[in-house]
Write an enzyme that holds these catalytic residues in place. Structure first.
Site, PDB file in Angstrom:
ATOM      1  N   ASP A 150       0.854  -1.173   0.000  1.00  0.00           N
ATOM      2  CA  ASP A 150       0.000   0.000   0.000  1.00  0.00           C
ATOM      3  C   ASP A 150       0.896   1.232   0.000  1.00  0.00           C
ATOM      4  O   ASP A 150       2.028   1.198   0.467  1.00  0.00           O
ATOM      5  CB  ASP A 150      -0.920   0.004   1.222  1.00  0.00           C
ATOM      6  CG  ASP A 150      -1.830   1.214   1.217  1.00  0.00           C
ATOM      7  OD1 ASP A 150      -2.202   1.641   0.109  1.00  0.00           O
ATOM      8  OD2 ASP A 150      -2.158   1.742   2.290  1.00  0.00           O
ATOM      9  N   ASP A 194      -7.900  -7.169   1.367  1.00  0.00           N
ATOM     10  CA  ASP A 194      -6.971  -7.245   2.481  1.00  0.00           C
ATOM     11  C   ASP A 194      -7.676  -6.630   3.662  1.00  0.00           C
ATOM     12  O   ASP A 194      -8.566  -5.802   3.492  1.00  0.00           O
ATOM     13  CB  ASP A 194      -5.694  -6.443   2.188  1.00  0.00           C
ATOM     14  CG  ASP A 194      -5.931  -4.960   2.373  1.00  0.00           C
ATOM     15  OD1 ASP A 194      -6.484  -4.334   1.441  1.00  0.00           O
ATOM     16  OD2 ASP A 194      -5.621  -4.428   3.443  1.00  0.00           O
TER      17      ASP A 194
END
Length: 375
Positions: free
Chosen positions: A91, A270
């Site tokens: 990320d 996720d």
RNA sequence: GGGGAGAUACCAAAGUGGCCAACUGGGGCAGACUGUAAAUCUGCUGUCGAAUGACUUCGUAGGUUCGAAUCCUGCUCUCCCCA
């Protein structure tokens, strides 16, 4: 990079294959979160053997601050550093701009923030975040975005979305001008924003779709809005995002959220819930959700999850796990994390199986009923 | 035998005339957690009640006072020092 294999006859759910240089990932997939180069409390060995995770997450913000890019580049990239030879997605740190917002300020250039560790000042730009992610070396890297909070007024949501889009152009340009450092392919996913506004989500999805990236993400959801609102946004966005590219719903969610989102055509997920909530005593099973800290389990010597997805789930008793968690024992966090992650992976695996056999909708509804139970 | 200190809720420990059903920790019970500043955070924890509130508590028995966990007296128990 991605191929759709099978579409559900009665919903938008589909199965697919995601090709990376570290292996093929079958979708839908759940990616355990390993923010700082570790899925908290879980050995890489267990991640493979017990949980069979196919891909995990890392976080640019956290890895950049610690251990830092010099260590990561010196180690030969995140895979070698943490001894994980399967795919990794990082990320961008956009979520930290949101979650650590007291420490950060946005400008056209990027995000100016103070380290939560030592207070030092740093700036992330769309370009620098690509550079850092080149050094970290994940297979899939994320564009730098602003994850808007909820509630968020329309004007701010629009301004923020436009900024995220401009940042995206810059990220793509930097990405195209650079190469992976460790001899394998990296891909960049852009992120749809637009808060909870239909037209903004539509506009953002249309914009993201024009970029033609190998995969697309949906961000800024599950930040406090009602689940129905999130589903509505996903639906709008998924009707626009290309079908032949994987769709990644960032940060979601509960088992029910995941099943609903799969139904709407999401391929990748996720979430910290299985690990964080697990450490705090929440145990997911096919029969419902358990708060293992509750007194009622004190003398329940049955397995954590009789039909559990891993040996660990069947090997230890509820009473023992309760004791460990209540006592703050490290092993409690470890067992809970392994079990919960295995459960999440199992759930998504089952989803894929039912998409393949064509009865996803029916299975989903039955599963949601079971998962709604607090036991 | 002599001298001293103390007894407060499940535990530890504040409070030393009214703002005290009693600070604070711990423990206990429950809740929260969604791209991880989280092995974190929140609430409750004398009894009854959803709550305003009512009732019973600070070793024990009396007393002083409009009013006592707090002051006085007896009793019981505990701990420390000297011999």
């Amino acid at each position: 990079m991605f191929e759709v294999q099978k579409k559900s006859p009665d919903s938008n759910a589909r199965t697919g294959l995601l090709h990376t240089d570290h292996g093929i990932v079958r979708t839908p997939v759940f990616m355990p979160v390993g923010t700082a180069g570790t899925v908290k409390g879980v050995l890489q060995r267990d991640l493979k053997q017990e949980i069979n995770a196919k891909i995990i997450l890392g976080n640019t913000y956290h890895l950049y601050l610690r251990p830092g890019t010099d260590v990561l580049s010196g180690s030969g990239g995140i895979h070698k550093f943490m001894n994980w030879d399967r795919p990794i997605l990082t990320d961008s740190g956009g979520y930290q701009v949101f979650s650590l917002s007291e420490n950060s300020k946005l400008s056209e250039e990027g995000a100016h923030f103070r380290s939560h560790i030592d207070g030092s000042a740093h700036t992330f730009t769309p370009e620098s975040v690509v550079d850092v992610q080149r050094i970290i070396g994940a297979d899939i890297i994320m564009a730098f975005d602003e994850c808007t909070p909820y509630p968020c007024d329309y004007d701010y949501a629009k301004k923020s979305m436009d900024l995220t889009h401009r940042w995206l152009d810059r990220a793509v340009e930097r990405f195209n001008d650079t190469e992976g450092l460790y001899g394998f392919r990296q891909v960049l996913f852009p992120i749809v924003q637009g808060s909870v506004y239909d037209d903004l989500r539509k506009q953002s999805a249309e914009y993201i779709a024009t970029l033609g990236m190998p995969g697309n993400a949906i961000g800024g959801l599950s930040v406090g809005e009602p689940a129905e609102m999130m589903y509505a946004m996903i639906d709008i966005v998924n009707k626009i995002l290309p079908e032949d590219k994987p769709r990644y719903l960032m940060g979601v969610g509960t088992p029910v959220n995941i099943l609903e989102a799969i139904d709407l055509g999401i391929d990748m997920f996720d979430c910290v819930i299985p690990t964080r909530n697990g450490r705090n005593g929440m145990i997911f099973t096919g029969e419902g959700i358990i708060n293992i800290k509750n007194k009622k389990w004190a003398k329940d010597f049955s397995a954590i999850d009789e039909k559990g997805p891993t040996d660990i789930s069947r090997y230890y008793s509820k009473a023992y796990l309760r004791h460990l968690i209540i006592s703050g024992e490290l092993l409690g966090a470890q067992i809970a994390s392994i079990h919960n992650l295995a459960f999440y992976l199992w759930l998504v695996d089952e989803a894929r199986r039912h998409i393949e056999t064509g009865d996803y909708r029916a299975w989903k509804n039955q599963m949601i009923d079971a998962l709604a139970q607090r036991i």
